[in-house]
Design a protein around this motif. Sequence first.
Motif, mmCIF file in Angstrom:
data_model
loop_
_atom_site.group_PDB
_atom_site.id
_atom_site.type_symbol
_atom_site.label_atom_id
_atom_site.label_comp_id
_atom_site.label_asym_id
_atom_site.label_seq_id
_atom_site.Cartn_x
_atom_site.Cartn_y
_atom_site.Cartn_z
ATOM 1 N N SER A 150 -5.228 2.128 3.737
ATOM 2 C CA SER A 150 -5.388 3.399 4.659
ATOM 3 C C SER A 150 -5.234 4.377 3.766
ATOM 4 O O SER A 150 -4.797 5.744 4.270
ATOM 5 N N GLY A 151 -5.803 4.559 2.590
ATOM 6 C CA GLY A 151 -5.859 5.615 1.644
ATOM 7 C C GLY A 151 -6.987 6.673 1.960
ATOM 8 O O GLY A 151 -8.002 6.244 2.705
ATOM 9 N N ARG A 152 -6.920 7.676 1.554
ATOM 10 C CA ARG A 152 -8.021 8.815 1.360
ATOM 11 C C ARG A 152 -8.389 8.819 -0.030
ATOM 12 O O ARG A 152 -7.663 8.783 -0.979
ATOM 13 N N GLU A 153 -9.742 9.498 -0.344
ATOM 14 C CA GLU A 153 -10.353 9.694 -1.661
ATOM 15 C C GLU A 153 -9.473 10.774 -2.190
ATOM 16 O O GLU A 153 -9.152 11.889 -1.861
ATOM 17 N N GLY A 154 -8.971 10.653 -3.374
ATOM 18 C CA GLY A 154 -8.217 11.567 -4.282
ATOM 19 C C GLY A 154 -6.820 11.407 -4.039
ATOM 20 O O GLY A 154 -5.959 12.308 -4.588
ATOM 21 N N GLU A 155 -6.374 10.667 -3.228
ATOM 22 C CA GLU A 155 -4.897 10.681 -2.639
ATOM 23 C C GLU A 155 -4.071 9.778 -3.945
ATOM 24 O O GLU A 155 -4.463 8.805 -4.105
ATOM 25 N N ASP A 156 -2.947 10.105 -3.934
ATOM 26 C CA ASP A 156 -2.140 9.443 -4.786
ATOM 27 C C ASP A 156 -1.169 8.248 -3.987
ATOM 28 O O ASP A 156 -0.555 8.685 -2.923
ATOM 29 N N VAL A 157 -1.504 6.934 -4.385
ATOM 30 C CA VAL A 157 -0.608 5.794 -3.792
ATOM 31 C C VAL A 157 -0.033 5.250 -4.542
ATOM 32 O O VAL A 157 -0.398 4.834 -5.610
ATOM 33 N N GLU A 158 1.243 4.917 -4.132
ATOM 34 C CA GLU A 158 2.418 4.238 -5.122
ATOM 35 C C GLU A 158 2.962 3.104 -4.227
ATOM 36 O O GLU A 158 3.019 2.999 -2.983
ATOM 37 N N LEU A 159 3.505 2.062 -4.988
ATOM 38 C CA LEU A 159 4.267 0.946 -4.561
ATOM 39 C C LEU A 159 5.769 0.833 -4.878
ATOM 40 O O LEU A 159 5.919 1.241 -6.130
ATOM 41 N N VAL A 160 6.487 0.551 -3.959
ATOM 42 C CA VAL A 160 7.846 0.646 -4.053
ATOM 43 C C VAL A 160 8.459 -0.617 -3.540
ATOM 44 O O VAL A 160 8.093 -0.790 -2.170
ATOM 45 N N GLY A 161 9.494 -1.256 -4.009
ATOM 46 C CA GLY A 161 10.278 -2.235 -3.214
ATOM 47 C C GLY A 161 11.341 -2.770 -3.977
ATOM 48 O O GLY A 161 11.892 -2.137 -4.915
ATOM 49 N N ASP A 162 11.694 -3.728 -3.205
ATOM 50 C CA ASP A 162 13.223 -4.316 -3.991
ATOM 51 C C ASP A 162 13.088 -4.989 -5.348
ATOM 52 O O ASP A 162 13.910 -5.406 -5.841
ATOM 53 N N PHE A 163 11.796 -5.281 -5.646
ATOM 54 C CA PHE A 163 11.282 -5.683 -6.962
ATOM 55 C C PHE A 163 10.867 -4.619 -8.006
ATOM 56 O O PHE A 163 10.907 -5.023 -9.117
ATOM 57 N N THR A 164 11.173 -3.439 -7.663
ATOM 58 C CA THR A 164 11.133 -2.453 -8.667
ATOM 59 C C THR A 164 12.096 -1.329 -8.736
ATOM 60 O O THR A 164 12.564 -0.507 -8.256
ATOM 61 N N SER A 165 13.310 -2.091 -9.512
ATOM 62 C CA SER A 165 14.456 -1.868 -9.717
ATOM 63 C C SER A 165 15.188 -1.276 -8.422
ATOM 64 O O SER A 165 15.640 -0.372 -8.338
ATOM 65 N N ASN A 166 15.060 -2.180 -7.498
ATOM 66 C CA ASN A 166 15.842 -2.213 -6.131
ATOM 67 C C ASN A 166 15.255 -0.623 -5.673
ATOM 68 O O ASN A 166 16.310 0.219 -5.478
ATOM 69 N N TRP A 167 13.987 -0.403 -5.420
ATOM 70 C CA TRP A 167 13.357 0.677 -4.777
ATOM 71 C C TRP A 167 13.627 2.092 -5.539
ATOM 72 O O TRP A 167 13.047 3.047 -5.255
ATOM 73 N N LYS A 168 13.812 1.742 -6.664
ATOM 74 C CA LYS A 168 13.878 3.084 -7.678
ATOM 75 C C LYS A 168 12.666 3.565 -8.292
ATOM 76 O O LYS A 168 12.304 4.626 -8.197
ATOM 77 N N ASP A 169 12.102 2.358 -8.837
ATOM 78 C CA ASP A 169 10.827 2.737 -9.717
ATOM 79 C C ASP A 169 9.683 2.669 -8.857
ATOM 80 O O ASP A 169 9.674 2.104 -7.656
ATOM 81 N N LYS A 170 8.740 3.276 -9.171
ATOM 82 C CA LYS A 170 7.229 3.582 -8.236
ATOM 83 C C LYS A 170 6.099 2.845 -9.299
ATOM 84 O O LYS A 170 6.285 3.275 -10.501
ATOM 85 N N VAL A 171 5.505 2.149 -8.778
ATOM 86 C CA VAL A 171 4.210 1.589 -9.413
ATOM 87 C C VAL A 171 2.850 2.302 -8.997
ATOM 88 O O VAL A 171 2.625 2.158 -7.668
ATOM 89 N N LYS A 172 2.293 3.002 -9.818
ATOM 90 C CA LYS A 172 1.003 3.444 -9.296
ATOM 91 C C LYS A 172 -0.191 2.521 -8.956
ATOM 92 O O LYS A 172 -0.331 1.536 -9.547
ATOM 93 N N CYS A 173 -0.764 2.944 -7.642
ATOM 94 C CA CYS A 173 -1.973 1.870 -7.359
ATOM 95 C C CYS A 173 -3.159 2.323 -7.849
ATOM 96 O O CYS A 173 -3.268 3.737 -7.900
ATOM 97 N N ASN A 174 -3.995 1.623 -8.260
ATOM 98 C CA ASN A 174 -5.375 1.906 -8.536
ATOM 99 C C ASN A 174 -6.370 2.024 -7.673
ATOM 100 O O ASN A 174 -6.478 1.244 -6.557
#
Length: 598
Positions: free
Chosen positions: A468-492
């Motif tokens: 559901s993203g848009r062109e040029g938009e920053d999208v990141e993934l976060v969850g309980d597997f990313t240091s318990n919602w603290k870290d963010k993983v950039k989506c390509n």
Amino acid sequence: MALHLTAAPTIAPSAAAACRSLAPPLPAVSCSTSRRGWRRRRRCVSVVAMAAAADGEMRHGHAAEAGGGGAGTGTGRMNLNEYMVAVDRPLGVRFALAVDGRVFVHSLKKGGNAEKSRIIMVGDTLKKAGSREGVGLVDIRDLGDTEMVLKETSGPCDLVLERPFAPFPIHQLHQNEDYHLLFNKGRVPLTSWNGALLSSKLNESSEGNGNPGFAIFSPRLLNSHGWAVLSSEQDGLNQRSTSLANRISEIVGLYSDEDDADTEWAHGSFPLEEYIKALDRAKGELYYNHSLGMQYSKITEQIFVGSCLQTERDVKMLSETMGITAVLNFQSESERTNWGINSEAINNSCRENNILMVNYPIREVDSMDLRKKLPFCVGLLLRLIRKNYRIYVTCTTGYDRSPACVIAYLHWVQDTPLHIAHKFITGLHSCRPDRAAIVWATWDLIALVENGRHDGTPTHSVCFVWNSGREGEDVELVGDFTSNWKDKVKCNHKGGSRYEAEIRLRHGKYYYKFIAGGQWRHSTSLPTETDEHGNVNNVIRVGDIARIRPAPSQLQIRDPTVVKVIERALTEDERFLLAFAARRMAFAICPIRLSPKQ
């Protein structure tokens, strides 16, 4: 040169009678490509097909072996690999007698009538021969029959040949010269008192009141049974290779209706180098041919792996030759019906031969079904081994489900590394088991004793998808597997509205969200759960838990998330947990009923 081509089916007597009542005898159909010729061929074939269908006897498939007891062995079987061709004389064909009793096309005369037909190929097996003006078609059992029919008939010769199911290794014929013939071209005599070994043309003349012996100098004077008895290859006939590039049997002798020394023989009008390259590319391929019968391999003293049981004769061979006392069968009833196997007759024969038949169907070419049922299959195998049975593990082809079960048994119970177990089984038996399904089931089995959560190194690679993203938009993934919602993983960004992030995770259940344009959002098209604080999160279960009664797979929401299993060496703790879980699964099976305990 006159050339005619017809199909060569075997039709039930009642169907043949119906054909005679519907139409006059069908002539050979011309190979003409004109519309009139095609209409005529279609009309003739339709008459035969309609008559057979009305009688209910016509079945497609390979010709049943004589004496078979399975379903579908009626007289209305059709061998779709056979064809019939009429060729003017001289034929320009050199036939070879193989040590296994087959008479096949060895070579074609360059510019001869057979080569001009562009139908007859080297390697085709000669089944029948004759002419319309003579005695009709005669079954070919040896070179004696071939010589008799080709010399006594006149006019165009009708040949019924069978095309091999796999590419014929023509290059091996180029490598063999005349001195490679097994019989040494009659230079060494063979003596015997067994008159049953003589070819059909000598049987009548050999009858007498005494017990005469004979000495022969020509391979044409022995029948196929004679060469089978005298051949050192007889012991290996039951375990034929399933590879496409098989080696030809040794050649006993040659015969041709043209004995001109100046005749130039060839093995095909095509570049040999290209054919050899094509065969090399096909060496690793597997091709299941049901007409070859049961194919098997010995794995250990207690375990054999192979293809399905087709007739009661196969059951008898398992009992008397291999000493099998139990059969673990992964075929479904629909598969047995499809291949014309009489399940009731097979089961009755097993009881008569004191063989325990255990049926546990797994869907063919279904990785998910194999993954879910594999732990129970290994548990069954372990139970049977503990009860000192000698087991034949089988599925339809013997290529996938049955070897996968044995590999999993070696890996889980015998503590053999997966790559070694896989190499060991595939080295003994031609097969291609679903290795990924075995790895999936391995982690599922470990999760059985870990309550669904694995604390070791990652076991799966997960590709999370945001659509559901848009062109040029920053999208990141976060969850309980990313240091318990603290870290963010950039989506390509993968184009359009699709964004992806690949994470390696351990076996277990996880919650996650996406951050799109600075806002925390969940995907409405993916599975969700609400936590104790009222937050709606996406949820994913990486892997599953092995169960004694695996739940049937259900259709779920189309999930773009891609989960791939990771195959790696197990740690010492994981190996211990795996062996414990496999035995726990086996102990959950009743040793008497061989079904889950209540």
